[in-house]
Design a protein around this motif. Structure first.
Motif, PDB file in Angstrom:
ATOM      1  N   PHE A  78      12.977   6.995  14.218  1.00 22.75           N
ATOM      2  CA  PHE A  78      13.505   6.687  12.926  1.00 22.75           C
ATOM      3  C   PHE A  78      12.306   6.102  12.063  1.00 22.75           C
ATOM      4  N   MET A 130       8.911   6.375  12.436  1.00 23.68           N
ATOM      5  CA  MET A 130       7.976   7.154  12.322  1.00 23.68           C
ATOM      6  C   MET A 130       8.243   8.139  11.208  1.00 23.68           C
ATOM      7  N   PHE A 131       9.432   8.971  11.462  1.00 26.64           N
ATOM      8  CA  PHE A 131       9.707  10.091  10.686  1.00 26.64           C
ATOM      9  C   PHE A 131      10.555   9.799   9.352  1.00 26.64           C
ATOM     10  N   TYR A 132      11.181   8.576   9.223  1.00 25.46           N
ATOM     11  CA  TYR A 132      11.866   8.247   8.075  1.00 25.46           C
ATOM     12  C   TYR A 132      11.395   6.937   7.326  1.00 25.46           C
ATOM     13  N   PRO A 155       7.052   6.734   6.549  1.00 23.24           N
ATOM     14  CA  PRO A 155       6.842   7.685   5.471  1.00 23.24           C
ATOM     15  C   PRO A 155       7.515   7.245   4.079  1.00 23.24           C
ATOM     16  N   PHE A 156       8.603   6.790   4.172  1.00 19.77           N
ATOM     17  CA  PHE A 156       9.149   6.390   2.859  1.00 19.77           C
ATOM     18  C   PHE A 156       8.758   5.370   2.254  1.00 19.77           C
ATOM     19  N   LEU A 202       5.841   4.227   2.548  1.00 19.55           N
ATOM     20  CA  LEU A 202       4.448   4.879   1.900  1.00 19.55           C
ATOM     21  C   LEU A 202       4.582   5.805   0.750  1.00 19.55           C
ATOM     22  N   GLY A 203       5.793   6.624   0.822  1.00 22.84           N
ATOM     23  CA  GLY A 203       5.951   7.166  -0.476  1.00 22.84           C
ATOM     24  C   GLY A 203       6.244   6.410  -1.640  1.00 22.84           C
ATOM     25  N   TYR A 253       5.086   3.469  -2.125  1.00 20.85           N
ATOM     26  CA  TYR A 253       3.864   2.765  -2.572  1.00 20.85           C
ATOM     27  C   TYR A 253       3.215   3.767  -3.154  1.00 20.85           C
ATOM     28  N   PHE A 288      -4.523  10.039  -2.967  1.00 20.47           N
ATOM     29  CA  PHE A 288      -3.984   9.057  -2.351  1.00 20.47           C
ATOM     30  C   PHE A 288      -5.092   7.981  -2.258  1.00 20.47           C
ATOM     31  N   VAL A 334       1.882  14.430  -6.294  1.00 22.11           N
ATOM     32  CA  VAL A 334       2.234  13.444  -5.447  1.00 22.11           C
ATOM     33  C   VAL A 334       2.870  12.263  -6.044  1.00 22.11           C
ATOM     34  N   LEU A 362       6.225  13.281  -7.814  1.00 24.14           N
ATOM     35  CA  LEU A 362       7.256  13.759  -6.537  1.00 24.14           C
ATOM     36  C   LEU A 362       7.584  12.392  -5.837  1.00 24.14           C
ATOM     37  N   ALA A 414      11.184  10.776  -6.023  1.00 23.06           N
ATOM     38  CA  ALA A 414      12.100  10.460  -4.715  1.00 23.06           C
ATOM     39  C   ALA A 414      12.540   9.101  -4.629  1.00 23.06           C
TER      40      ALA A 414
END
Lengths: 473, 284
Positions: free
Chosen positions: B19, B21-23, B26-27, B29-30, B32, B40, B251, B254, B258
């Protein structure tokens, strides 16, 4: 929440890999998934970073391309033997014909990710890449200053009509190695019989329409131009009068205007009257669109189109030659080209001067003159040499798998000389249909109008709405 | 107790790692990235990406269409699936078969169905051919304001089975004696429904509402497959915007979009959960 996270995981996944790489700091080799470029490290000594220090080890340029090209391999081999301190790592993608589209997508997304992360290749062939976006996010280096500073590089040795017109503003980000000519093929004899006079080097689409009308009324061939379909012609004419319909600075589109519906009706009328026709594949028209890939291809294509024309009118088709495609009213006179095999240098590359030197090497006469590869060479001397070689040869064998099935083609020196003005006069860059969203939109949406299923106004409104969405994103 | 903790970690670990790692990571970091400039590792620029985003007319359009879709789709879905659940809660001919059939859309891959829908609703498609046969004018289903109704239908078709099952579970947990007592005291069917079924179903209702709203935001997959990246105006929703930003390598916008969307969902979820708690406190 857990459920929802699905929706954004795509964007976040990208963010993870990328920021993750950056966060872990500096020069460490962090593999970006899908990109086997390790970045721009020196293979032997990590110390000589900025190019000033005499390298103990070799400098490494990573050159990424999707298409496999024997020319690249040969050039790299030769360049490396001339410059023992440079190592060029060619990374071409391992694609198969069966999975070509998926492979292309894979390559594009891997390269996009790597470029955004600043870990991309130093040099990249951009033919299938979204280089417009790269330029927008300043990921590519401007080649103009490099060219200006390089004393050994004379811009006038190259087809500046092409180079100057692939610039973005004042900057040149992509360097084409070769280009194609996009124009019309027509039979000089048949056209002379109509008695209509025109100057194809300077005609605009509206000039062409007048000429076309005059030609068809003269009573020879039924059509003046053979074209894929009205929607494509409309797309073409819109790109030609782009500023009339789109104001990119104000982010406004004007497709709901009378001038756009007028244009649609004009195009439809031309097809209805048969002045432009999509049947007959050009045999029954004075002009047809052609793409000329090389001097050799010019002779062969003209031969083939001439034979096709003969099927319709026996006495025509012996004097086929290239004519320039009409241009937009609000742009300068001249024909169209399409670049083939363009490269760009990454703005994040640490070996930009070295990469530029290699690009320059690829542009040199020796590298460009062999006629084994497709495209008109961007190097003028190489082009002259190809023409000269061809004239000396006198005749060549046509493509075995082509319509002439390997029959010999006589080289017509006069015809080749006539090509000069077109090679030098092509000043408009043709974009890919799918890279140009608005054009794609116009083509798909206007189909219903030309099929008589919707009114021009209804289609214009649809296009206007979508165009506004695209422009305001 | 320590052993318990270890077992706890052992069992939870894999899913927790997955969870994060993949959610989660990343979220974060997104989020940020949405505050930085260029690609980046850019500089922090505060809310300027958000300002750009809100400045984009297409984003505002996309957001309003998303809200419109949710406002139309969710109430319709809830009503229909509740009706279905009540119906299938009674003794009915072929009941279990019917229940199964309503679950089918959940397991059928969307991509395979979308092709059929496309052919059906195309300008030159089946539905228009039928209309033509009947002597009616044809409708450009995907390129007119009808397009949203089609996506609504598709959304309902896809989610009705799931919601129905949830409602059925809720219905079956209501004790039968309540209804018996009510009918002994002379309460009619409508009365029973309003004062027993709806009241005891409310916790389920809140949950189904939440899931349905979230599912309505995920209708993008269907729309994208049906109409592409630039569909008819009405269908252009937030995920289209994000998808297109992704392909333009933008990015900043985006991630800002999000983040904004998640923010709205968190606020909404919080509000719903609070309302539910208050309701429960009131009934008890």
């Amino acid at each position: 929440m857990n459920k929802y996270a699905h929706g954004i995981v795509a964007s976040c996944l990208l963010a993870l890999t990328l920021t993750g790489c950056n966060g872990s700091g500096g020069e460490n080799e962090v593999k970006v998934p899908g990109n086997n470029a390790g970045g721009t490290e020196n293979s032997a000594s990590a110390a000589s970073e900025d190019g000033a220090t005499p390298a103990v080890g070799k400098k490494k340029i990573v050159f990424s391309t999707f298409w496999h090209d024997a020319k690249y391999k040969a050039a790299i081999q030769e360049y490396e033997s001339l410059h023992p301190d440079i190592e060029i790592k060619l990374e071409d993608f391992d694609y198969t014909d069966a999975t070509l589209e998926a492979d292309m997508e894979k390559y594009i997304s891997a390269t996009n990710t790597a470029m955004l992360a600043g870990k991309g290749p130093d040099l990249l062939e951009v033919d299938i890449l979204p280089f417009d976006s790269y330029i927008k996010h300043s990921l590519l280096a401007d080649l103009n200053p490099m060219m200006a500073q390089d004393k050994h590089f004379k811009k006038s040795d190259y087809f500046t009509n092409v180079l100057d017109n692939v610039r973005v503003g004042e900057s040149l980000y992509t360097m084409p190695f070769s280009f194609f000519l996009m124009g019309f093929a027509g039979d000089e004899g048949a056209i002379a019989k109509t008695g209509v006079k025109f100057d194809d080097h300077s005609w605009s689409w509206s000039d062409f329409m007048k000429t076309a009308k005059a030609m068809t009324t003269s009573g020879g061939l039924p059509s003046a131009l053979s074209y894929g379909g009205p929607e494509y012609l409309l797309g073409e004419m819109v790109s030609d009068n782009y500023s009339l319909f789109v104001d990119p600075d104000e982010r406004k589109a004007h497709f709901d205007s009378a001038s756009f519906t007028g244009l649609m009706k004009q195009v439809k009328a031309m097809f209805d009257e048969g002045i432009v026709s999509k049947i007959g594949r050009g045999a029954n028209a004075y002009f047809r669109s052609v793409q000329i890939n090389s001097p050799k291809d010019y002779l062969e294509t003209m031969k083939v189109t001439g034979l096709e024309m003969k099927m319709f009118a026996k006495e025509d088709g012996d004097h086929m030659r290239l004519y320039a495609k009409p241009h937009a009213q609000d742009t300068s006179a001249g024909g169209y080209f399409k670049t083939y095999r363009s490269v760009a240098i990454s703005a994040n590359s640490k070996v930009k001067p070295e990469a530029w030197d290699f690009v320059k090497f690829m542009l040199s006469e020796d590298m460009q003159s062999p006629a084994t590869t497709t495209g008109f060479p961007i190097n003028k001397a190489a082009y002259a040499k190809q023409i000269e070689e061809l004239k000396k040869q006198g005749a060549f064998k046509s493509a075995q798998e082509g319509p002439l099935q390997g029959a010999m083609i006589q080289v017509d020196g006069e015809m080749l000389s006539g090509l000069d003005s077109y090679v030098n006069g092509a000043v408009h860059s043709t974009k890919n249909d799918n890279s140009d969203k608005l054009r794609g939109l116009i083509i798909t949406e206007s189909e219903a109008y030309f099929a008589g299923q919707k009114t021009a106004e209804a289609v214009a409104n649809l296009i206007q709405n979508k165009a506004m969405t695209v422009l305001n994103e | 107790m320590r052993g318990d903790g270890m077992t706890f970690l052992l069992f939870l670990g894999p899913s927790l790692i997955g969870f994060s790692m993949f959610y989660l990571i990343p979220f974060v970091l997104g989020v940020y990235a949405s505050f930085t400039d260029s690609a980046f590792g850019g500089r922090l620029v505060g809310f300027s990406n958000y300002a750009d985003l809100l400045h984009s007319a297409s984003f505002r359009k996309a957001a309003s269409h998303t809200m419109l879709f949710t406002a139309i789709g969710v109430p319709l879905l809830l009503t229909l699936s509740l009706m279905l659940a009540v119906l299938l809660n009674q003794a009915l001919f072929l009941r279990s078969w019917l229940r199964t059939s309503f679950m089918l859309p959940l397991v059928v891959p969307v991509a395979s169905i979308v092709t059929v829908w496309q052919i059906f609703f195309d300008w030159n498609g089946t539905l228009n051919a039928w209309l033509h046969e009947l002597g009616l004018a044809r409708v450009d289903w995907m390129q007119s304001n009808w397009s949203m109704s089609i996506v609504v239908v598709m959304y309902i078709w896809k989610n009705i089975g799931y919601d129905m099952i949830l409602f059925l579970a809720g219905l079956q947990s209501i004790p039968k004696d309540y209804y018996e007592t009510a009918s002994l005291e002379g309460a009619g069917r409508v009365h029973q429904f309003r004062h027993i079924t709806l009241v005891y179903l409310t916790p389920t209702l809140f949950f189904v509402l939440l899931i349905s709203i979230i599912n309505s935001l995920k209708v993008f997959r269907e729309t994208y497959l049906l109409a592409g990246d630039y569909p008819y105006d009405r269908l252009y929703m937030l995920q289209h915007y994000m998808n297109n930003m992704f392909f333009q390598l933008d990015v900043q916008k985006l991630t800002a979009a999000a983040t904004l969307m998640v923010g709205c969902i968190v606020v909404m979820t919080y509000g719903l959960l609070r309302a539910e708690r208050r309701f429960r406190d009131n009934t008890e």
